[in-house]
Scaffold this motif. Structure first.
Motif, PDB file in Angstrom:
ATOM      1  N   LEU A   1     -22.672 -88.255   4.799  1.00  0.00           N
ATOM      2  CA  LEU A   1     -21.712 -87.144   4.712  1.00  0.00           C
ATOM      3  C   LEU A   1     -20.804 -87.150   5.941  1.00  0.00           C
ATOM      4  O   LEU A   1     -21.269 -86.945   7.057  1.00  0.00           O
ATOM      5  CB  LEU A   1     -22.503 -85.833   4.646  1.00  0.00           C
ATOM      6  N   ARG A   2     -19.523 -87.389   5.730  1.00  0.00           N
ATOM      7  CA  ARG A   2     -18.585 -87.481   6.857  1.00  0.00           C
ATOM      8  C   ARG A   2     -17.692 -86.249   6.947  1.00  0.00           C
ATOM      9  O   ARG A   2     -17.204 -85.915   8.005  1.00  0.00           O
ATOM     10  CB  ARG A   2     -17.721 -88.748   6.675  1.00  0.00           C
ATOM     11  N   TYR A   3     -17.470 -85.577   5.781  1.00  0.00           N
ATOM     12  CA  TYR A   3     -16.529 -84.446   5.746  1.00  0.00           C
ATOM     13  C   TYR A   3     -17.148 -83.268   4.988  1.00  0.00           C
ATOM     14  O   TYR A   3     -17.891 -83.461   4.013  1.00  0.00           O
ATOM     15  CB  TYR A   3     -15.224 -84.844   5.041  1.00  0.00           C
ATOM     16  N   LEU A   4     -16.780 -82.084   5.442  1.00  0.00           N
ATOM     17  CA  LEU A   4     -17.187 -80.855   4.751  1.00  0.00           C
ATOM     18  C   LEU A   4     -15.928 -80.007   4.577  1.00  0.00           C
ATOM     19  O   LEU A   4     -15.313 -79.591   5.556  1.00  0.00           O
ATOM     20  CB  LEU A   4     -18.218 -80.103   5.607  1.00  0.00           C
ATOM     21  N   VAL A   5     -15.532 -79.814   3.325  1.00  0.00           N
ATOM     22  CA  VAL A   5     -14.349 -78.991   3.051  1.00  0.00           C
ATOM     23  C   VAL A   5     -14.839 -77.589   2.690  1.00  0.00           C
ATOM     24  O   VAL A   5     -15.606 -77.412   1.744  1.00  0.00           O
ATOM     25  CB  VAL A   5     -13.512 -79.588   1.897  1.00  0.00           C
ATOM     26  N   LEU A   6     -14.392 -76.612   3.475  1.00  0.00           N
ATOM     27  CA  LEU A   6     -14.807 -75.217   3.288  1.00  0.00           C
ATOM     28  C   LEU A   6     -13.639 -74.440   2.685  1.00  0.00           C
ATOM     29  O   LEU A   6     -12.649 -74.175   3.363  1.00  0.00           O
ATOM     30  CB  LEU A   6     -15.158 -74.619   4.648  1.00  0.00           C
ATOM     31  N   SER A   7     -13.786 -74.080   1.404  1.00  0.00           N
ATOM     32  CA  SER A   7     -12.636 -73.499   0.701  1.00  0.00           C
ATOM     33  C   SER A   7     -12.638 -71.976   0.684  1.00  0.00           C
ATOM     34  O   SER A   7     -12.502 -71.346  -0.372  1.00  0.00           O
ATOM     35  CB  SER A   7     -12.591 -74.042  -0.727  1.00  0.00           C
ATOM     36  N   GLY A   8     -12.770 -71.376   1.850  1.00  0.00           N
ATOM     37  CA  GLY A   8     -12.491 -69.948   1.972  1.00  0.00           C
ATOM     38  C   GLY A   8     -13.669 -69.012   1.801  1.00  0.00           C
ATOM     39  O   GLY A   8     -14.755 -69.392   1.371  1.00  0.00           O
ATOM     40  N   ASP A   9     -13.445 -67.748   2.208  1.00  0.00           N
ATOM     41  CA  ASP A   9     -14.489 -66.708   2.232  1.00  0.00           C
ATOM     42  C   ASP A   9     -15.673 -67.171   3.078  1.00  0.00           C
ATOM     43  O   ASP A   9     -16.840 -66.962   2.696  1.00  0.00           O
ATOM     44  CB  ASP A   9     -14.967 -66.337   0.813  1.00  0.00           C
ATOM     45  N   VAL A  10     -15.384 -67.736   4.231  1.00  0.00           N
ATOM     46  CA  VAL A  10     -16.492 -68.211   5.074  1.00  0.00           C
ATOM     47  C   VAL A  10     -17.222 -67.025   5.701  1.00  0.00           C
ATOM     48  O   VAL A  10     -18.404 -67.104   6.010  1.00  0.00           O
ATOM     49  CB  VAL A  10     -16.024 -69.214   6.157  1.00  0.00           C
ATOM     50  N   VAL A  11     -16.497 -65.912   5.897  1.00  0.00           N
ATOM     51  CA  VAL A  11     -17.162 -64.681   6.346  1.00  0.00           C
ATOM     52  C   VAL A  11     -16.918 -63.605   5.289  1.00  0.00           C
ATOM     53  O   VAL A  11     -16.078 -63.769   4.400  1.00  0.00           O
ATOM     54  CB  VAL A  11     -16.620 -64.205   7.720  1.00  0.00           C
ATOM     55  N   ASP A  12     -17.659 -62.475   5.412  1.00  0.00           N
ATOM     56  CA  ASP A  12     -17.490 -61.414   4.415  1.00  0.00           C
ATOM     57  C   ASP A  12     -16.251 -60.575   4.706  1.00  0.00           C
ATOM     58  O   ASP A  12     -15.691 -59.950   3.820  1.00  0.00           O
ATOM     59  CB  ASP A  12     -18.736 -60.535   4.355  1.00  0.00           C
ATOM     60  N   GLY A  13     -15.824 -60.562   5.989  1.00  0.00           N
ATOM     61  CA  GLY A  13     -14.631 -59.804   6.347  1.00  0.00           C
ATOM     62  C   GLY A  13     -14.936 -58.325   6.520  1.00  0.00           C
ATOM     63  O   GLY A  13     -16.089 -57.889   6.437  1.00  0.00           O
ATOM     64  N   ILE A  14     -13.867 -57.582   6.775  1.00  0.00           N
ATOM     65  CA  ILE A  14     -13.987 -56.134   7.026  1.00  0.00           C
ATOM     66  C   ILE A  14     -12.975 -55.429   6.129  1.00  0.00           C
ATOM     67  O   ILE A  14     -11.818 -55.839   6.075  1.00  0.00           O
ATOM     68  CB  ILE A  14     -13.628 -55.800   8.500  1.00  0.00           C
ATOM     69  N   GLY A  15     -13.383 -54.402   5.447  1.00  0.00           N
ATOM     70  CA  GLY A  15     -12.445 -53.592   4.662  1.00  0.00           C
ATOM     71  C   GLY A  15     -11.808 -54.345   3.501  1.00  0.00           C
ATOM     72  O   GLY A  15     -10.689 -54.037   3.100  1.00  0.00           O
ATOM     73  N   VAL A  16     -12.514 -55.314   2.952  1.00  0.00           N
ATOM     74  CA  VAL A  16     -11.950 -56.085   1.834  1.00  0.00           C
ATOM     75  C   VAL A  16     -12.055 -55.283   0.537  1.00  0.00           C
ATOM     76  O   VAL A  16     -11.202 -55.362  -0.335  1.00  0.00           O
ATOM     77  CB  VAL A  16     -12.668 -57.456   1.689  1.00  0.00           C
ATOM     78  N   TYR A  17     -13.112 -54.468   0.414  1.00  0.00           N
ATOM     79  CA  TYR A  17     -13.269 -53.615  -0.777  1.00  0.00           C
ATOM     80  C   TYR A  17     -13.900 -52.292  -0.317  1.00  0.00           C
ATOM     81  O   TYR A  17     -14.472 -52.206   0.779  1.00  0.00           O
ATOM     82  CB  TYR A  17     -14.104 -54.315  -1.859  1.00  0.00           C
ATOM     83  N   PRO A  18     -13.800 -51.244  -1.148  1.00  0.00           N
ATOM     84  CA  PRO A  18     -14.300 -49.927  -0.738  1.00  0.00           C
ATOM     85  C   PRO A  18     -15.793 -49.952  -0.394  1.00  0.00           C
ATOM     86  O   PRO A  18     -16.575 -50.613  -1.073  1.00  0.00           O
ATOM     87  CB  PRO A  18     -14.044 -49.047  -1.972  1.00  0.00           C
ATOM     88  N   ARG A  19     -16.149 -49.270   0.666  1.00  0.00           N
ATOM     89  CA  ARG A  19     -17.533 -49.108   1.138  1.00  0.00           C
ATOM     90  C   ARG A  19     -18.218 -50.447   1.444  1.00  0.00           C
ATOM     91  O   ARG A  19     -19.421 -50.593   1.336  1.00  0.00           O
ATOM     92  CB  ARG A  19     -18.346 -48.306   0.125  1.00  0.00           C
ATOM     93  N   GLN A  20     -17.385 -51.413   1.858  1.00  0.00           N
ATOM     94  CA  GLN A  20     -17.958 -52.718   2.212  1.00  0.00           C
ATOM     95  C   GLN A  20     -18.904 -52.604   3.406  1.00  0.00           C
ATOM     96  O   GLN A  20     -19.876 -53.344   3.511  1.00  0.00           O
ATOM     97  CB  GLN A  20     -16.826 -53.714   2.529  1.00  0.00           C
ATOM     98  N   ASP A  21     -18.592 -51.638   4.311  1.00  0.00           N
ATOM     99  CA  ASP A  21     -19.399 -51.513   5.535  1.00  0.00           C
ATOM    100  C   ASP A  21     -20.886 -51.292   5.233  1.00  0.00           C
ATOM    101  O   ASP A  21     -21.750 -51.680   6.004  1.00  0.00           O
ATOM    102  CB  ASP A  21     -18.849 -50.393   6.433  1.00  0.00           C
ATOM    103  N   GLU A  22     -21.180 -50.720   4.070  1.00  0.00           N
ATOM    104  CA  GLU A  22     -22.584 -50.484   3.720  1.00  0.00           C
ATOM    105  C   GLU A  22     -23.321 -51.790   3.405  1.00  0.00           C
ATOM    106  O   GLU A  22     -24.545 -51.821   3.348  1.00  0.00           O
ATOM    107  CB  GLU A  22     -22.671 -49.560   2.492  1.00  0.00           C
ATOM    108  N   GLU A  23     -22.558 -52.855   3.170  1.00  0.00           N
ATOM    109  CA  GLU A  23     -23.189 -54.121   2.782  1.00  0.00           C
ATOM    110  C   GLU A  23     -23.130 -55.161   3.893  1.00  0.00           C
ATOM    111  O   GLU A  23     -23.408 -56.341   3.672  1.00  0.00           O
ATOM    112  CB  GLU A  23     -22.495 -54.675   1.527  1.00  0.00           C
ATOM    113  N   LEU A  24     -22.713 -54.699   5.104  1.00  0.00           N
ATOM    114  CA  LEU A  24     -22.550 -55.662   6.203  1.00  0.00           C
ATOM    115  C   LEU A  24     -23.696 -55.565   7.204  1.00  0.00           C
ATOM    116  O   LEU A  24     -24.170 -54.467   7.511  1.00  0.00           O
ATOM    117  CB  LEU A  24     -21.228 -55.403   6.937  1.00  0.00           C
TER     118      LEU A  24
END
Ligand SMILES: [Fe+2]
Ligand SMILES: [Fe+2]
Length: 502
Positions: free
Chosen positions: A286-309
């Motif tokens: 394995l020489r390459y790893l392509v990471l296609s987004g949403d690597v973190v959950d982020g903040i305030g992406v959807y309502p009441r997300q803070d309860e799931e962080l």
């Protein structure tokens, strides 16, 4: 055959002594054998001897004996226009399959298409009309090059003729009548026309969505309605061969790690890390790893997300992910593009993550935009986070989150990553439509829907790159069952794609 073997070897910068050639001639497929033999040398000798061949065989047998049993994995097709060489009698294991140790192979990455640093749009009305003009002109040029649409007329002209003609337009609206016919409002730069797609025309199963560019063959009736007899999408006209690389290395595709979420699967990640560091032959190559987004959950992406962080600071989330990547082998080059949970503008095309976040990572992470087209050793990869999969699933019957490859095939048929404007995918009206699939990729990967799949469309390898998060409350509410901890891996030498489970 003797001469053909000598020419084959000399074209590759080496020779063989008569005994070696005699040996090759005794094999079932001497040229395939010679090819495999060359691949077994890191530096082929100037003259290959019989001893070299036998030595290569011994190494192969020893490697085969040392090799651990193959792990459970699903294997999908590779686009196989070029048949795999038959297994040679002397050295099956090392010759057949094995990847090179990835650490021995120099990096070869070219970024071919990426919005990063090139965004010009301000969201004005002019921006929008320029954007759609670019989309129409680019895709209609592609369609016009197809024999079925040669001599296509402007809509303005075709409306004034009663004979059979062909037109190309952008679909402004598509609706179904109560009798099951479909009506498309088709527009080009000269005029617009209503196109009737009769329910009994054999075109009923054809998938048409708003804002895609199509070609239609048919005629105008006396009420000005264009009756469709054929519909053409830009698609990929002919099945293409996979460009086998000289280097025997592999690329893995991953997305939707969602670090910071309570549902991040740390135990499954640990298994992946152990495999990447000390794993089997696939892991070592394995020489390459392509990471296609949403690597973190982020903040305030959807309502009441803070309860799931568990990590409620965006920088801490990226720091944690950077530390996780830091534990992977140094030679594993990471290419990272953002998704809709990442800390960058949500409108697509998205530029690379900002430098304040990039500097949290090691230098072996390359930050690119979403989507991004890149080449690895000459293999063209189109990586897209896949937000528009939401629009395909919500607007087309039969499309589901569990089967993203169906929607990905539609993207290739329409040569556009997100044709439907105004849906769930925010699109920035750049001067050029960066979501057009202009050059045909060898590998097309998406994420976002937390499914895992590999497949193909007309020779293009397709992959959806799973997730490292278990079912979220949102997914539970919508009855979406994720398929976590799967890793699509493609062998750049053979085009073979596998889906490895952790
Ligand atoms: Fe995601
Ligand atoms: Fe996403």
């Amino acid at each position: 055959m003797r001469d053909r073997i000598l020419v084959f070897l000399s074209e590759r910068g080496t020779l063989a002594d008569p005994e070696a050639v005699d040996f090759l001639l005794e094999q079932q497929d001497p040229l395939a054998m010679a090819d495999l033999l060359l691949q077994s040398f890191r530096d082929p000798p100037l003259v290959i001897t019989l001893e070299d061949i036998l030595h290569a065989g011994m190494i192969a047998r020893a490697a085969a004996e040392r090799a651990p049993p193959a792990p459970a994995m699903e294997t999908a097709r590779s686009p196989p226009p070029r048949p795999a060489p038959p297994p040679p009698p002397v050295a099956p294991a090392a010759f057949r399959g094995s990847g090179t140790c990835a650490a021995d192979v120099s990096e070869d990455i070219k970024i071919l298409k990426d919005i990063t640093g090139r965004s010009t749009c301000e969201g004005t009305i002019d921006d929008f009309s320029r954007y759609f003009r670019h989309r129409f002109q680019t895709l209609s040029r592609l369609l016009r090059s197809r024999p079925e649409l040669a001599g296509a007329l402007d809509v303005y002209k075709a409306k004034r003729l009663t004979r059979e003609t062909r037109i190309i337009g952008i679909v402004k609206d598509v609706r179904t009548t109560k009798n099951g016919h479909r009506i498309l409002e088709l527009e080009d730069e000269t005029d617009s026309v209503s196109v009737l797609v009769p329910s009994d025309s054999g075109l009923g199963a054809d998938t048409i969505v708003d804002d895609e560019v199509v070609g239609v063959g048919g005629f105008c009736n006396d009420r000005g309605l264009f009756i469709a007899k054929s519909i053409n999408h830009p698609d990929i006209p002919v099945s293409k061969a996979f460009p086998r690389t000289a280097e025997r290395v592999r690329v893995a595709f991953m997305s939707d790690v969602h670090v910071g979420s309570r549902t991040f699967l740390a135990d499954r990640w640990a298994k992946f890390r152990a495999w990447a560091c000390n794993g089997d032959e696939v892991g070592r190559s394995l020489r390459y790893l392509v990471l296609s987004g949403d690597v973190v959950d982020g903040i305030g992406v959807y309502p009441r997300q803070d309860e799931e962080l568990v990590l409620d600071d965006i920088y801490v989330q990226y720091e944690a992910f950077a530390a996780m990547l830091g534990e992977l082998p140094d030679h594993l080059k990471v290419i990272l593009l953002p998704g809709n949970h990442d800390a960058v503008r949500p409108a697509e095309p998205q530029p690379a993550l900002p430098s304040a976040i990039q500097k949290l990572f090691d230098s072996n992470v390359l930050f690119v935009g979403n989507p991004c087209t890149l080449s690895l050793h000459g293999v063209r990869i189109l990586a897209y986070h896949g937000r528009s999969l939401d629009d395909f699933v919500s607007s087309l019957p039969g499309m589901t989150y569990a089967k993203p490859l169906e929607a990905m095939r539609e993207m290739l048929r329409k040569r556009h990553l997100a044709p439907m404007y105004g849906g769930k995918t925010p699109i920035a009206p750049e001067a050029e439509d960066h979501l057009i699939i202009d050059a045909v990729p060898d590998i097309f990967v998406t994420g976002h829907v937390h499914a895992a799949a590999i497949g193909e469309h007309r020779g293009v390898i397709l992959a959806n790159s799973s997730t490292w998060q278990s079912q979220t409350s949102y997914q539970k509410m919508h009855n979406i069952e994720p398929m976590p901890a799967r890793l699509p891996v493609v062998d750049l030498h053979t085009g073979e794609a596998i889906l490895k489970a952790f």
